[in-house]
Design a protein around this motif. Structure first.
Motif, PDB file in Angstrom:
ATOM      1  N   LYS A 117       0.863  -1.191   0.000  1.00 60.81           N
ATOM      2  CA  LYS A 117       0.000   0.000   0.000  1.00 60.81           C
ATOM      3  C   LYS A 117       0.891   1.230   0.000  1.00 60.81           C
ATOM      4  O   LYS A 117       1.976   1.206   0.589  1.00 60.81           O
ATOM      5  CB  LYS A 117      -0.873  -0.004   1.252  1.00 60.81           C
ATOM      6  N   LEU A 118       0.418   2.291  -0.627  1.00 63.99           N
ATOM      7  CA  LEU A 118       1.203   3.515  -0.691  1.00 63.99           C
ATOM      8  C   LEU A 118       0.589   4.574   0.205  1.00 63.99           C
ATOM      9  O   LEU A 118      -0.626   4.654   0.357  1.00 63.99           O
ATOM     10  CB  LEU A 118       1.264   4.036  -2.126  1.00 63.99           C
ATOM     11  N   ASP A 119       1.465   5.371   0.771  1.00 60.93           N
ATOM     12  CA  ASP A 119       1.071   6.407   1.700  1.00 60.93           C
ATOM     13  C   ASP A 119       1.134   7.754   0.977  1.00 60.93           C
ATOM     14  O   ASP A 119       2.191   8.100   0.428  1.00 60.93           O
ATOM     15  CB  ASP A 119       2.072   6.350   2.879  1.00 60.93           C
ATOM     16  N   ASN A 120       0.036   8.483   0.971  1.00 58.89           N
ATOM     17  CA  ASN A 120       0.011   9.834   0.410  1.00 58.89           C
ATOM     18  C   ASN A 120       0.505   9.861  -1.040  1.00 58.89           C
ATOM     19  O   ASN A 120       1.433  10.586  -1.384  1.00 58.89           O
ATOM     20  CB  ASN A 120       0.857  10.766   1.285  1.00 58.89           C
ATOM     21  N   ALA A 121      -0.114   9.066  -1.882  1.00 59.29           N
ATOM     22  CA  ALA A 121       0.319   8.971  -3.277  1.00 59.29           C
ATOM     23  C   ALA A 121      -0.201  10.144  -4.092  1.00 59.29           C
ATOM     24  O   ALA A 121      -1.305  10.628  -3.863  1.00 59.29           O
ATOM     25  CB  ALA A 121      -0.187   7.674  -3.883  1.00 59.29           C
ATOM     26  N   ARG A 122       0.615  10.608  -5.004  1.00 58.42           N
ATOM     27  CA  ARG A 122       0.204  11.694  -5.902  1.00 58.42           C
ATOM     28  C   ARG A 122       0.879  11.482  -7.254  1.00 58.42           C
ATOM     29  O   ARG A 122       1.944  10.882  -7.328  1.00 58.42           O
ATOM     30  CB  ARG A 122       0.560  13.061  -5.311  1.00 58.42           C
ATOM     31  N   ILE A 123       0.239  11.977  -8.296  1.00 60.35           N
ATOM     32  CA  ILE A 123       0.735  11.725  -9.650  1.00 60.35           C
ATOM     33  C   ILE A 123       1.125  13.048 -10.296  1.00 60.35           C
ATOM     34  O   ILE A 123       0.358  14.011 -10.267  1.00 60.35           O
ATOM     35  CB  ILE A 123      -0.354  11.036 -10.505  1.00 60.35           C
ATOM     36  N   ILE A 124       2.315  13.070 -10.859  1.00 60.34           N
ATOM     37  CA  ILE A 124       2.699  14.224 -11.673  1.00 60.34           C
ATOM     38  C   ILE A 124       2.921  13.724 -13.105  1.00 60.34           C
ATOM     39  O   ILE A 124       3.035  12.525 -13.341  1.00 60.34           O
ATOM     40  CB  ILE A 124       3.952  14.949 -11.129  1.00 60.34           C
ATOM     41  N   ALA A 125       2.980  14.657 -14.031  1.00 65.27           N
ATOM     42  CA  ALA A 125       3.136  14.276 -15.435  1.00 65.27           C
ATOM     43  C   ALA A 125       4.330  15.008 -16.032  1.00 65.27           C
ATOM     44  O   ALA A 125       4.574  16.176 -15.729  1.00 65.27           O
ATOM     45  CB  ALA A 125       1.873  14.620 -16.212  1.00 65.27           C
ATOM     46  N   GLU A 126       5.062  14.282 -16.868  1.00 62.76           N
ATOM     47  CA  GLU A 126       6.172  14.875 -17.610  1.00 62.76           C
ATOM     48  C   GLU A 126       5.997  14.521 -19.076  1.00 62.76           C
ATOM     49  O   GLU A 126       5.424  13.496 -19.402  1.00 62.76           O
ATOM     50  CB  GLU A 126       7.508  14.308 -17.133  1.00 62.76           C
ATOM     51  N   GLY A 127       6.553  15.349 -19.936  1.00 61.53           N
ATOM     52  CA  GLY A 127       6.427  15.067 -21.359  1.00 61.53           C
ATOM     53  C   GLY A 127       7.717  14.523 -21.940  1.00 61.53           C
ATOM     54  O   GLY A 127       8.798  14.792 -21.431  1.00 61.53           O
ATOM     55  N   TYR A 128       7.576  13.726 -22.962  1.00 56.40           N
ATOM     56  CA  TYR A 128       8.749  13.336 -23.744  1.00 56.40           C
ATOM     57  C   TYR A 128       8.303  13.269 -25.183  1.00 56.40           C
ATOM     58  O   TYR A 128       7.104  13.218 -25.474  1.00 56.40           O
ATOM     59  CB  TYR A 128       9.338  12.000 -23.267  1.00 56.40           C
TER      60      TYR A 128
END
Lengths: 104, 125
Positions: free
Chosen positions: A73-84
């Motif tokens: 399980k993950l604690d305080n998960a958040r997603i960011i995005a990067e481009g390529y």
């Protein structure tokens, strides 16, 4: 528009997560000493089956030792995005950050 | 990594308190010959997001009537979906997030029951 991050509904976005193995360690030389900044781990998700889920944990979380396919399980998960880009086309690389990973 | 199945976001944690600001734009459908028609496809609103510390833009389908809440009225998004578009630049690629939602309602208001989508679209013009 820019967003700092989005916070996923873990249940609906990833379902069950299983440990798949360690990924890269990001290190940097600070005052002449190599210091670990973050460690990444690969996970399997029964919802997002296209790729491994790659989670980045800060150095403070310490090194993690799990067996292959242990439920986590993950604690305080958040997603960011990067481009390529490949050729003239742009693609999105999502990066999942979490504070900690525990046995779930 | 890719997230081929999309991201189901936690709207409270991602956006925090949302306040209505303004209608930003209306997107019109295109005619077959590529010209712009008078039929609205979707409307984009500016909302102030406390958690993001900035104004966010949310697109609502045109089947939902135009919203005209007071400035700073506390609002809530119904079924928001966040996704990204990447544009190749000369040295890499830029990522832009966009948000679509089924509706934006005043906070604390009862969520309207899911209406069937077969409502006749009124086209006055």
């Amino acid at each position: 528009m820019e967003l700092k991050y989005v916070i996923p509904n873990m249940e609906k976005t990833f379902g069950n997560l299983e440990y798949a193995g360690e990924g890269k360690v990001e290190q940097r030389r600070i005052n002449g000493r190599m210091t670990t900044l973050s460690r990444s781990y690969n996970l399997y998700s029964n919802v997002q089956r296209a790729d491994d889920i790659e989670v980045v944990l800060p150095n403070e979380a310490g090194e993690k030792f799990f067996n292959h396919e242990d439920k986590v399980k993950l604690d305080n998960a958040r997603i960011i995005a990067e481009g390529y880009k490949i050729g003239d086309r742009g693609f999105t690389n999502y990066i999942l950050h979490a504070d900690d990973m525990i046995k779930g | 990594m890719r997230l081929a199945q999309g991201i189901v976001i936690d709207k409270d944690k991602t956006f925090g308190l949302l306040k209505f600001s303004a209608l930003r734009r209306e997107v019109f459908l295109q005619n077959e010959d590529g010209t712009v028609s008078t039929e609205v496809k979707e409307r984009t609103y500016d909302l102030k997001s406390r958690e993001q510390g900035r104004m966010i833009q949310v697109s609502i389908p045109a089947s939902v009537p135009l919203k005209d809440f007071d400035y700073n009225a506390e609002v809530e998004l119904i079924n928001p979906v966040a996704d990204t578009v990447s544009t190749a630049t000369f040295r890499g690629a830029d990522v832009d997030w966009y948000i679509k939602a089924d509706d934006v309602v005043l906070k604390g208001q009862q969520k309207p029951p899911q209406k069937p989508k077969k409502e006749p679209i009124e086209n006055e013009k």
